[in-house]
Write an enzyme that holds these catalytic residues in place. Structure first.
Site, PDB file in Angstrom:
ATOM      1  N   ASP A 426      70.124  34.664  71.199  1.00 34.56           N
ATOM      2  CA  ASP A 426      69.652  34.450  70.083  1.00 34.56           C
ATOM      3  C   ASP A 426      68.179  33.010  69.793  1.00 34.56           C
ATOM      4  O   ASP A 426      68.200  32.722  71.388  1.00 34.56           O
ATOM      5  CB  ASP A 426      71.125  33.161  69.663  1.00 34.56           C
ATOM      6  CG  ASP A 426      70.902  33.068  68.475  1.00 34.56           C
ATOM      7  OD1 ASP A 426      71.030  33.556  67.375  1.00 34.56           O
ATOM      8  OD2 ASP A 426      71.726  31.853  68.522  1.00 34.56           O
ATOM      9  N   GLU A 545      72.519  21.557  55.908  1.00 35.97           N
ATOM     10  CA  GLU A 545      72.885  20.751  54.960  1.00 35.97           C
ATOM     11  C   GLU A 545      72.600  19.841  55.119  1.00 35.97           C
ATOM     12  O   GLU A 545      72.208  18.350  53.761  1.00 35.97           O
ATOM     13  CB  GLU A 545      74.541  21.694  54.921  1.00 35.97           C
ATOM     14  CG  GLU A 545      74.521  21.293  52.950  1.00 35.97           C
ATOM     15  CD  GLU A 545      76.188  21.674  52.948  1.00 35.97           C
ATOM     16  OE1 GLU A 545      77.199  21.372  52.739  1.00 35.97           O
ATOM     17  OE2 GLU A 545      75.655  22.736  51.765  1.00 35.97           O
ATOM     18  N   PHE A 592      78.645  29.505  49.919  1.00 34.36           N
ATOM     19  CA  PHE A 592      77.572  30.270  51.076  1.00 34.36           C
ATOM     20  C   PHE A 592      78.301  31.056  51.962  1.00 34.36           C
ATOM     21  O   PHE A 592      79.668  31.272  52.108  1.00 34.36           O
ATOM     22  CB  PHE A 592      76.881  29.620  51.468  1.00 34.36           C
ATOM     23  CG  PHE A 592      75.971  30.244  52.714  1.00 34.36           C
ATOM     24  CD1 PHE A 592      74.739  30.566  51.893  1.00 34.36           C
ATOM     25  CD2 PHE A 592      76.440  30.598  54.257  1.00 34.36           C
ATOM     26  CE1 PHE A 592      73.757  31.137  53.217  1.00 34.36           C
ATOM     27  CE2 PHE A 592      75.463  31.336  54.678  1.00 34.36           C
ATOM     28  CZ  PHE A 592      74.708  31.744  54.381  1.00 34.36           C
ATOM     29  N   THR A 730      67.864  37.389  66.000  1.00 29.30           N
ATOM     30  CA  THR A 730      67.572  36.612  64.832  1.00 29.30           C
ATOM     31  C   THR A 730      67.653  36.424  63.557  1.00 29.30           C
ATOM     32  O   THR A 730      67.074  38.063  63.158  1.00 29.30           O
ATOM     33  CB  THR A 730      66.587  35.197  65.286  1.00 29.30           C
ATOM     34  OG1 THR A 730      66.784  33.886  64.452  1.00 29.30           O
ATOM     35  CG2 THR A 730      65.171  36.005  65.397  1.00 29.30           C
ATOM     36  N   GLY A 731      68.529  35.981  62.660  1.00 28.90           N
ATOM     37  CA  GLY A 731      68.688  35.866  61.084  1.00 28.90           C
ATOM     38  C   GLY A 731      68.085  35.407  61.278  1.00 28.90           C
ATOM     39  O   GLY A 731      67.679  35.264  58.978  1.00 28.90           O
ATOM     40  N   ASP A 732      66.179  35.148  61.388  1.00 27.01           N
ATOM     41  CA  ASP A 732      65.699  34.491  60.187  1.00 27.01           C
ATOM     42  C   ASP A 732      64.671  35.260  59.784  1.00 27.01           C
ATOM     43  O   ASP A 732      64.419  36.759  60.497  1.00 27.01           O
ATOM     44  CB  ASP A 732      64.739  33.580  61.796  1.00 27.01           C
ATOM     45  CG  ASP A 732      65.419  32.047  61.435  1.00 27.01           C
ATOM     46  OD1 ASP A 732      66.328  31.821  60.744  1.00 27.01           O
ATOM     47  OD2 ASP A 732      65.464  31.201  62.944  1.00 27.01           O
ATOM     48  N   LYS A 843      73.825  42.886  66.156  1.00 27.68           N
ATOM     49  CA  LYS A 843      72.911  42.557  67.128  1.00 27.68           C
ATOM     50  C   LYS A 843      74.465  42.727  68.517  1.00 27.68           C
ATOM     51  O   LYS A 843      73.839  42.660  69.672  1.00 27.68           O
ATOM     52  CB  LYS A 843      73.398  40.403  67.561  1.00 27.68           C
ATOM     53  CG  LYS A 843      72.503  39.669  66.143  1.00 27.68           C
ATOM     54  CD  LYS A 843      73.128  38.346  66.684  1.00 27.68           C
ATOM     55  CE  LYS A 843      72.019  37.498  66.224  1.00 27.68           C
ATOM     56  NZ  LYS A 843      72.060  35.782  65.864  1.00 27.68           N
ATOM     57  N   ASP A 863      74.911  30.838  70.850  1.00 27.10           N
ATOM     58  CA  ASP A 863      75.691  30.025  70.661  1.00 27.10           C
ATOM     59  C   ASP A 863      76.700  29.789  69.630  1.00 27.10           C
ATOM     60  O   ASP A 863      77.534  28.658  69.493  1.00 27.10           O
ATOM     61  CB  ASP A 863      74.471  28.353  70.349  1.00 27.10           C
ATOM     62  CG  ASP A 863      74.107  28.650  69.142  1.00 27.10           C
ATOM     63  OD1 ASP A 863      73.393  27.588  68.358  1.00 27.10           O
ATOM     64  OD2 ASP A 863      73.553  29.441  68.222  1.00 27.10           O
TER      65      ASP A 863
END
Length: 1193
Positions: A426, A545, A592, A730-732, A843, A863
């Site tokens: 990740d 946040e 969200f 990754t989710g980026d 993933k 993580d």
């Protein structure tokens, strides 16, 4: 002070809920009473007839594997499931028959010792769980006994329907429905660390209809019926209704208090018990993780089967020969006259030779059983547990900042740490810190923020000008520079144009005002005001946040208070120049989630305007903009791309005004969807929200930096030099992931990138048409074409390094059955693989694909909760104990605090554990083959008559006492090279990846070494002791003398062989090796002193026959040297002319070359090829092209 705190805390309600549930809902949505929703609970009347008819689980919880009655049968079953143990059980039973060549007691006792040792270990582990269960089940809680009276009762006595009173800092004893609390609006604060590891408090709120139950007497006549879902493992959902005064009220997760979470910052709560014991959600979640067995352990099973094959073959051949020879005894010669064939039992009867051969086959199976190491499995378990303790105690993997050591949660996979081929990692929180800092923003088409990120510095260095960032000079400020980094955690923003109230002078100040006002309002953070300093701090659900709220505060929009229905902000009035307090009535919070990728709030300001404030990912926000809300879209997109290039995480901010009619219509639909009691309630809610989150007006974008963890580039460099492939999932955004890849040297300048994406004009045009089938077909064809083009590109240039980068949309098609093989083939030949915008499911699917496709050891590291599937799917799952809670750690095999510790975990502990376990198992089979073949050769020498070479107890105690401890010491302490050299020469790790130390060639080699040793021992002993006189009295060496001499030689040879094999001696190893030999002599002396009725052939054999005779000592020395000579010669030739990599490093250390940097670099650089990543490979590629360097070498 106490009441003040309570009043202040009571303002924090309705943070995690949409809006307080109202009475009434449509019947068509209700699932109550249908399958999965059949539970009916009569609260405050657990003794009623209706309650007694329903057989609910008790609240007694048992986490033990065994009970007092099941321990013996169940643990015995577990032991005898292993084929070797079952075999020894069968031979032990047969030893009670006349077929056995030895006594039954001598056969059974070693098995009992081995099985008992394992059962004791199991029992100790289970007893620890039992004590924990006793402590939990006997905790006390106040339970309503009737008449408004509460009494302390043990948790185990709770029943479904009981009303309990839980007080501050107590754990919830079962799953409860919250009825009321010490706060006026019936809220309470819950810590869920035991469930998900998160330390931030969760807010829960009771229904309005029960919030008035403030006193114990109020519960005297309280009766309510709860109908809800059946027990399940979903921690974050709950569907039910509460029936009170013939009215029904919907229940949601907001009213559910889960067992093992703790009440915090609240004096007390009243709750109704809904789920007890094993029906509670936390226990439903406590299923064992997927069972993982190492590949070496599976291979050991195959070796055992192979040895069974050898054993059966030997027994069969011997039995056939025995049958033939026995039949020949019918003739007159009677060469085996001592067996008395003319007056023989069935075992040697020439007239029934076939039956005698069958009986001999069974006898041989018992006699040759010593080929199978009886103590192997229990020894491996002991060694692995001790290895895990060493991992846990390693101070070099201890993270002092968070007081977190490494923790091996299972010892089954120690050796696989030394065989990892590919790491799937990740990014956020694993490679990076997940500690966000607000660094830049784009407002109204203007970019603000002068900060320079680590990625930008890495990019500047990549371009060859470390002092130039984006065309401007950049020099790291000196440590004593007055312009130093902001001391505010989460805020690293610097731009005098909008700081210190200067934003009022900007041309689009209204947009800036709305932008930072949105950051101050659109969130779920909880403010906490320090009563002494007045400083406001925040408790937020995520680091992102918190960074946004802090940024708004630092730039003049301070969120400082939240009441039952309002948010309060201190902000600068641009007209008067004074700080004013403004309140915003909070109507709805639209949370969200990973599918929506955005959150919104609906508020009413002081002028009465209805505002929808929204922030979310650019992939979903730009498409929701109104035609007249796109004034700054071009500039904002450009800035967002620049921020992504700089490795920053971005969010788009937008808003819209709502009219009363539109909001009322939405609110009605929203309440209806939210109050529905059905499994698809979340989908209904999302559909309603989708209708109002549209026609937005763009304000700008935020950019926060998630810095790389300390030591990540260095760790990746070492792992790459070790030959380990590293993939990032990754989710980026793709740009962010790429630039993080450059920063940590997974990517480098000159590395060709193969990008698989669906962001082409053709696909975008199709997406606008909305034809799903056409879009899916075209997308799949596009992904397939790009993968094939990538394979062609790689095939043309095999000496160059390629990086594969694929986004989430493309990945969903690449993982389909007809494409995934091509995708994997392309990914394997690339130096780096980065999968962007990946969902948790993707993933896990990628992990499964790589594991099944490569058939090598795959390690996953993450993580967060979104990494759990990946960790459980991989051969080894590593959890990072970071800031995203403990879900990943709880699902992992090993937990570490920082990514950089992976270097030592794999290259040092992994290599050591692999080498120790491999050498230990090979040696186990060597010593048993050596011993077993001497038994076989002697029986062959005795015409396969079933005569054992050794005394019964010699046979039994060989594996248990005389040779077992040295091999355990080897498995725990041996080191071929030190930790410093493991890290200095990472290529050493490839010995494990290629499995050179536990290949079939090496295993068979050790077995052949055992056969050679057995042949030398047997023939030298028999020829040296027969037929000449053995002692000065002229006595020849009889059966017991020969057996004792051979046994002495075997003990010496196998222990000295251990001494030759060990690379790193400790005092314990010396004690075990030479102590094992000494123990044999002591045993022989003591056992021989026992009356002959018990000691049989060993009676005074050492004291009277062996010790006084020089021939015994001469033969022992000569045989030991002769038996060890072949191995010594082989190792000398191998070390001198064909050294393995660890042998080369041992030579370097021995010759003193380890301090010669040039020589060490030559050796180290052998591990770097054209496809190696890391900064060492990058610097070499820049100075000397890798392919040219390889040609030269």
């Amino acid at each position: 002070m106490k009441s003040t705190g309570k009043r202040r805390k009571s303002h924090f309600r309705k943070i995690y809920t949409f809006k307080c549930g109202k009475e009434g809902f449509k019947d068509e949505h209700s699932q109550i009473g249908r399958p999965g929703f059949s539970r009916v609970v009569y609260c405050n009347e657990p003794d009623s007839l209706e309650s007694n008819l329903r057989k609910f689980a008790t609240n007694y919880v048992r986490t033990t594997k065994y009970t007092a009655t099941t321990f013996l049968p169940k643990s015995l079953f577990e032991q005898f499931r292993r084929v070797a143990n079952f075999y020894f059980l069968v031979t032990g039973i047969l030893s009670f028959t006349s077929l056995a060549p030895y006594s039954a007691v001598s056969a059974i006792i070693p098995l009992i010792i081995v099985i008992a040792a394992t059962m004791v270990k199991e029992g100790i582990e289970d007893w620890g769980r039992k004590l924990q269960d006793i402590e939990v089940n006997n905790r006390k809680v106040k339970v309503h006994q009737g008449g408004g009276n509460f009494k302390q009762t043990e948790w185990k006595n709770l029943r479904v329907g009981d009303i309990v009173k839980v007080e501050k800092d107590e754990f919830f004893p079962a799953d409860l429905v919250l009825l009321s609390s010490s706060y006026e609006d019936a809220v309470c604060y819950v810590e869920t660390m035991n469930l998900d590891g998160e330390t931030n408090l969760k807010l829960k709120q009771a229904l309005e209809v029960t919030s008035s139950l403030n006193d114990e007497n109020d519960l005297k006549d309280f009766r309510v019926v709860v109908k809800c879902e059946d027990p399940n493992a979903n921690l974050y959902s709950f569907v039910g209704t509460m029936e009170l005064h013939e009215q029904q009220y919907p229940l949601s997760p907001q009213q559910l208090l889960l067992r093992d979470s703790k009440l915090r910052n609240t004096e007390y709560i009243y709750g109704a018990v809904i789920f007890t014991g094993h029906d509670t959600k936390v226990i439903q979640n406590s299923t064992d993780p997927p069972s993982k067995r190492s590949k070496i352990e599976k291979k050991v099973d195959k070796i055992i089967y192979f040895l069974f094959g050898v054993l059966f073959t030997m027994a069969f051949v011997g039995s056939v020969y025995f049958g033939i020879v026995t039949k020949e005894d019918l003739g007159g010669g009677q060469t085996r006259w001592y067996l008395r064939p003319d007056d023989s039992r069935i075992f040697f009867d020439p007239e029934r030779a076939p039956i005698a051969a069958i009986y001999h086959f069974l006898t041989a199976l018992l006699l040759y059983s010593y080929l199978i190491p009886i103590s192997l499995y229990v020894s491996i378990e002991i060694v692995k547990v001790l290895q895990s303790i060493f991992i846990n105690q390693d101070v070099h993997m201890y993270y002092e900042e968070n007081d977190k050591p490494a923790r091996a949660r299972t010892s089954n996979l120690n050796e696989e740490l030394g065989q990892v081929d590919t790491i799937l990692s990740d990014k956020t929180g694993t490679l990076t810190c997940n500690s966000m800092e607000f660094i830049k923003c784009s407002v109204g088409g203007t970019a603000y923020g002068y900060g320079v990120t680590e990625v930008e510095k890495a990019m500047a260095k990549r371009r060859g000008s470390p002092s130039m960032v984006k065309g401007k000079d950049y020099i790291d400020p000196p440590v004593d520079s007055p312009k130093k980094k902001s001391s505010v955690k989460g805020f690293n923003f610097d731009d005098e144009r909008i700081m210190k109230g200067e934003w009022v002078n900007e041309p689009h100040l209204d947009v800036i005002q709305n932008f930072f006002r949105l950051l101050a309002i659109c969130h779920t953070a909880i403010p906490d005001v320090d009563e002494k300093t007045g400083r406001v701090t925040y408790e937020a659900e995520s680091p992102d946040e918190a960074a946004f709220v802090i940024a708004a505060r630092e730039l003049g929009f301070e969120f400082f208070k939240r009441t039952q229905t309002s948010v309060f902000v201190r902000e600068l009035n641009p007209v008067s120049g004074k700080i004013i307090e403004r309140s915003y009535k909070l109507l709805n919070v639209l949370d969200f989630n990973s599918s929506r990728k955005r959150m919104s709030v609906i508020v009413r300001d002081e002028e009465g305007k209805l505002l929808l404030l929204c922030k979310g990912a650019d992939s979903v926000m730009f498409e929701r903009l109104a035609k007249n809300g796109r004034n700054y879209e071009g500039e904002t997109r450009e800035h967002v791309n620049e921020y992504a290039d700089a490795g920053l995480r971005t969010l788009i901010l937008a808003y819209r005004e709502l009219n009363e009619e539109e909001y009322n219509a939405f609110d009605e639909k929203f309440s209806e969807a939210k109050n529905s009691v059905s499994a698809d309630r979340e989908a209904l809610i999302d559909n309603v929200i989708e209708e109002i989150e549209k026609d937005l007006i763009l304000l700008g974008a935020t950019a926060v930096e998630d810095k790389l963890q300390q030591g990540v580039p260095e760790c990746i460099d070492k792992l790459a030099q070790a030959g380990i492939k590293i993939w990032v999932l990754t989710g980026d955004k793709m740009e962010t992931a790429i630039n993080i890849g450059y920063a940590c040297s997974l990517l480098r300048q000159g590395m060709k990138q193969i990008t698989v994406t669906l962001e082409s004009p053709e696909i975008r045009a199709l997406e606008k048409t909305g034809e799903k089938d056409a879009i899916a077909k075209a997308s799949k064809q596009s992904v397939l074409r790009q993968i094939i083009e990538g394979q062609t590109q790689v095939a043309k240039s095999s000496s160059e390094a390629f990086a594969l980068i694929i986004d989430g949309k493309s990945l969903s098609y690449a993982l389909e059955d007809d494409i995934k093989k091509l995708f994997l083939e392309l990914a394997i030949v690339c130096a780096s693989v980065i999968c962007c915008r990946s969902s948790p499911k993707q993933k896990a699917l990628v992990t499964r694909l790589v594991k099944e496709g490569k058939r090598k050891i795959i390690l996953a590291i993450g993580d967060g909760a979104n990494d759990v599937g990946m960790l459980q799917e991989a051969d080894i799952g590593i959890g990072i104990s970071g800031v995203e809670g403990m879900q990943a750690v709880m699902s992992s095999d090993i937990a570490i605090a920082q990514f950089r510790f992976l270097e030592r975990l794999l290259l040092v502990h992994g290599h050591w554990c692999y080498r120790r376990i491999s050498s230990m198992i090979c040696y186990f089979f060597y010593k048993n083959v050596t011993f077993g073949f001497t038994v076989f050769l002697y029986e062959a020498h005795a015409s396969f008559s079933g005569q054992p070479a050794y005394n019964d107890w010699f046979l039994s105690l060989y594996n248990v006492f005389f040779t077992s401890l040295p091999v355990i010491a080897m498995g725990v302490f041996d080191q071929d090279v030190s930790a410093r050299f493991c890290l200095k020469f990472p290529l050493l790790y490839q010995e494990g990846v290629q499995n050179v130390l536990f290949s079939w060639r090496r295993i068979i080699g050790w077995m052949l070494n055992g056969v050679i040793s057995a042949i030398i021992i047997f023939f030298f002993c028999t020829r040296a002791l027969n037929p000449q006189t053995f002692n000065k009295d002229g006595k020849i060496a009889d059966y017991q003398i020969l057996g004792a001499t051979m046994y002495t030689c075997v003990v010496w040879v196998v222990n000295c062989q251990m001494a030759l094999s060990i690379s790193y001696f400790t005092l314990i190893q010396h004690i075990f090796i030479w102590g094992g030999i000494a123990l044999w002599y002591i045993f022989l002396l003591a056992y021989g002193a026992i009356p002959p009725r018990f000691s049989e052939t060993a009676y005074k054999v050492f004291l009277e026959s062996l010790a006084p005779t020089p021939a015994f000592h001469i033969v022992t020395v000569f045989v030991v040297i002769s038996a060890l000579l072949p191995y010594f010669v082989y190792k000398a030739i191998q070390m001198r002319f064909f050294p393995m990599y660890h042998g080369m490093i041992q030579w370097i250390r021995h010759e003193g070359w380890s301090e010669d940097p040039d020589y060490c670099n030559i050796v180290r650089n052998r591990s770097i090829g054209p496809t190696t990543v890391g900064f060492t490979a990058r610097s070499l590629a820049r100075t000397t092209p890798l392919q040219d360097r390889n040609k030269k070498s």
